[in-house]
Design a protein around this motif. Structure first.
Motif, PDB file in Angstrom:
ATOM      1  N   THR A  99      22.625  39.354  -1.737  1.00  7.08           N
ATOM      2  CA  THR A  99      22.831  40.596  -0.813  1.00  7.08           C
ATOM      3  C   THR A  99      24.051  41.382  -1.594  1.00  7.08           C
ATOM      4  OG1 THR A  99      22.358  39.338   1.106  1.00  7.08           O
ATOM      5  CG2 THR A  99      23.951  41.455   1.244  1.00  7.08           C
ATOM      6  N   VAL A 100      23.715  42.651  -1.813  1.00 12.82           N
ATOM      7  CA  VAL A 100      24.637  43.595  -2.461  1.00 12.82           C
ATOM      8  C   VAL A 100      24.843  44.775  -1.634  1.00 12.82           C
ATOM      9  CG1 VAL A 100      24.902  45.161  -4.563  1.00 12.82           C
ATOM     10  CG2 VAL A 100      23.445  43.281  -4.915  1.00 12.82           C
ATOM     11  N   ARG A 101      26.367  44.897  -1.543  1.00 11.59           N
ATOM     12  CA  ARG A 101      26.965  46.020  -0.629  1.00 11.59           C
ATOM     13  C   ARG A 101      26.718  47.324  -1.413  1.00 11.59           C
ATOM     14  NH1 ARG A 101      31.152  43.993   2.764  1.00 11.59           N
ATOM     15  NH2 ARG A 101      29.374  43.237   3.817  1.00 11.59           N
ATOM     16  N   THR A 102      26.030  48.229  -1.173  1.00 13.02           N
ATOM     17  CA  THR A 102      26.154  49.534  -1.484  1.00 13.02           C
ATOM     18  C   THR A 102      26.779  50.685  -0.434  1.00 13.02           C
ATOM     19  OG1 THR A 102      24.015  50.233  -0.789  1.00 13.02           O
ATOM     20  CG2 THR A 102      23.985  48.903  -2.856  1.00 13.02           C
ATOM     21  N   GLU A 103      26.728  51.888  -1.178  1.00  6.44           N
ATOM     22  CA  GLU A 103      27.081  52.805  -0.178  1.00  6.44           C
ATOM     23  C   GLU A 103      26.002  53.246   1.043  1.00  6.44           C
ATOM     24  OE1 GLU A 103      27.649  56.567  -2.380  1.00  6.44           O
ATOM     25  OE2 GLU A 103      29.338  55.544  -3.273  1.00  6.44           O
ATOM     26  N   GLY A 104      24.915  52.677   0.852  1.00 12.18           N
ATOM     27  CA  GLY A 104      24.105  52.816   1.728  1.00 12.18           C
ATOM     28  C   GLY A 104      23.824  51.603   2.786  1.00 12.18           C
ATOM     29  N   ASP A 145      23.971  47.120   3.294  1.00  8.19           N
ATOM     30  CA  ASP A 145      23.576  45.763   2.298  1.00  8.19           C
ATOM     31  C   ASP A 145      22.078  45.791   2.138  1.00  8.19           C
ATOM     32  OD1 ASP A 145      26.250  45.393   2.693  1.00  8.19           O
ATOM     33  OD2 ASP A 145      25.943  43.733   4.259  1.00  8.19           O
ATOM     34  N   GLU A 146      21.896  45.641   0.684  1.00  6.57           N
ATOM     35  CA  GLU A 146      20.679  45.349   0.400  1.00  6.57           C
ATOM     36  C   GLU A 146      20.301  44.117  -0.268  1.00  6.57           C
ATOM     37  OE1 GLU A 146      19.177  48.632  -2.228  1.00  6.57           O
ATOM     38  OE2 GLU A 146      20.569  49.828  -1.364  1.00  6.57           O
ATOM     39  N   HIS A 180      36.939  44.930 -13.580  1.00  2.98           N
ATOM     40  CA  HIS A 180      37.026  45.638 -12.490  1.00  2.98           C
ATOM     41  C   HIS A 180      38.493  46.039 -12.289  1.00  2.98           C
ATOM     42  CE1 HIS A 180      36.588  47.262  -7.983  1.00  2.98           C
ATOM     43  NE2 HIS A 180      37.520  46.321  -7.835  1.00  2.98           N
TER      44      HIS A 180
END
Length: 179
Positions: free
Chosen positions: A10-15, A17-18, A54
């Motif tokens: 699961t990747v957290r994006t501006e839109g 979680d995907e 990062h």
């Protein structure tokens, strides 16, 4: 095929979680947000390439080009003028302990100079990096710093006197080679 959680993440994006397929991508744990921009990367919970990059990027975005990594000071070329090598900065770092000030090449130079005076033993600094990594500029700044503080502690003031008083450390620069 197989356990879906082993093959996806699961990747957290501006839109939002995907869920995406890993496809052989190596995934590293993220450091807690409180460590973003840490002054010393040795303090990071997870010390991995992604976490280091990062942290360096976060600091760089705030014009914080000096970062400690344990005993080392990592300096990123800002490719612009930032007033971090001024006389005021020399005054601020002179005689201070490493943990009293933000990371800076002057803090490393001051530590070497103070150890030279206290221990009466040779000190060295390794300034290394790839082409464009500001090695020459930082070497000049270390020499400027040492000449300034050596002149103060010796009661001198003339550049020649300052250089002579800082000579043991400066000789190490003269003997170094770039390969």
């Amino acid at each position: 095929k197989g356990n879906l959680t082993d093959q996806s993440m699961t990747v957290r994006t501006e839109g939002g979680d995907e869920k995406v397929a890993k496809n052989g991508i190596q995934v590293f744990p993220r450091n807690p947000v409180k460590f973003d921009g840490a002054e010393d990367m040795a303090d990071l919970s997870y010390l991995n390439e992604a976490g280091v990059l990062h942290n360096m990027r976060t600091r760089y975005q705030h014009d914080l080009i000096h970062t400690y990594s344990g005993l080392f000071c990592v300096i990123v070329n800002p490719y612009k003028w930032i007033p971090v090598y001024t006389q005021e900065m020399i005054d601020a770092y002179s005689g201070k302990r490493r943990n009293e000030m933000a990371p800076h090449v002057f803090a490393v130079a001051d530590g070497a100079y103070r150890a030279l005076l206290a221990n009466k033993q040779n000190q060295s600094m390794l300034i290394t990096g790839e082409s464009g990594a500001v090695k020459t500029e930082n070497t000049k700044k270390v020499i400027q710093y040492l000449a300034t503080i050596a002149g103060r502690s010796g009661g001198g003031g003339e550049l020649e006197q300052q250089i002579v008083q800082a000579n043991p450390i400066l000789e190490s620069f003269g003997n170094a080679k770039t390969i």
